[in-house]
Design an enzyme around this catalytic site. Sequence first.
Site, mmCIF file in Angstrom:
data_model
loop_
_atom_site.group_PDB
_atom_site.id
_atom_site.type_symbol
_atom_site.label_atom_id
_atom_site.label_comp_id
_atom_site.label_asym_id
_atom_site.label_seq_id
_atom_site.Cartn_x
_atom_site.Cartn_y
_atom_site.Cartn_z
ATOM 1 N N GLY A 132 0.820 -1.200 0.000
ATOM 2 C CA GLY A 132 0.000 0.000 0.000
ATOM 3 C C GLY A 132 0.857 1.253 0.000
ATOM 4 O O GLY A 132 2.058 1.218 0.294
ATOM 5 N N CYS A 133 0.252 2.393 -0.322
ATOM 6 C CA CYS A 133 1.013 3.638 -0.453
ATOM 7 C C CYS A 133 1.524 4.146 0.892
ATOM 8 O O CYS A 133 2.727 4.398 1.054
ATOM 9 C CB CYS A 133 0.180 4.695 -1.169
ATOM 10 S SG CYS A 133 -1.473 4.960 -0.492
#
Length: 321
Positions: A132-133
């Site tokens: 995920g970011c």
Amino acid sequence: MKESVGIIGANGYTGSELVRLLAFHPKVEIKFLFSRSNFGRKISDLYPDLDSICDLTLTNEVDEADILFLCLPHKESQNWLRENPVPDGTLIIDLGNDFRLDGKFGNRNFVYGLPEIYFDEIQDSKSISNPGCFATAIQLALLPLAKENVLKDVYTTGITGSTGAGQSLQATTHFTWRNDNISAYKTLNHQHVDEIIKQINRLNEEKVELHFVPWRGDFARGIFTSSIIGCDLELEKIYSLYKNFYKDSPFVKISAKPIDMKQVVNTNFCVIQIEKQGNKIAVHSAIDNLLKGASGQAIQNMNIANGWEQHLGLNLKSLAF
């Protein structure tokens, strides 16, 4: 001969960014762009910035390809793979969160795709789960300290742009709401926390507690995080640890100067800076949420899995102004 690529969910932000980057990649060619909601339309009708580099029409039919990128809403990748069996020899890179905590799916075992700690595993895999970011930005800020077993309680704040919420219209992504506005959301309960803790605890001998408060920012793209940690090590020693940890990581840069988000927007880089007061340190990190936090990292993983140079297709300059 170039490797063929299919993008599943090409109509979203991460899918369109993959199109932009892959159009200039010397080792691949885009074979098809899959979309259930926008099939029959050209990708450039949705994203006019792609008009000069890609004239493909979105389709709802799946074709064979050497490499598949899954850019689907969270928890949809598993459903799509059940409905569309993929040959074992096809490289799959999932940009959703379906396989980040448990990589097992049928006869595939998805490797966690953070190249800075799983390079060897990615190199030998046909199934990769892109991090995920926020998870990418926070992990890269903490991993060197985890290796030294100095983490216990970590307090992190992070701010992200509107593209982090995806393309679907929401009240909190509307311009009139975002403009000149900041708010906290999913306080202490963000979906990336478990993902971060799982990886941090692999290195840190003592169980780590992460207290994370994410913020929405009034800009389109980018992430900036700050983590506060108790640490008795001298600042010079800490910088030495970080530089040594990332010495073979071409997309992580350690800075002794103050950093800002614009240094990394439109690049696959993560920049990290550390400050110290008393026995507390603040570790700052910045990435582009759509590149190092999504599509850029997916291409980096593709390059590694195919034995190509990591920078292929990712030689990008930041948007300083």
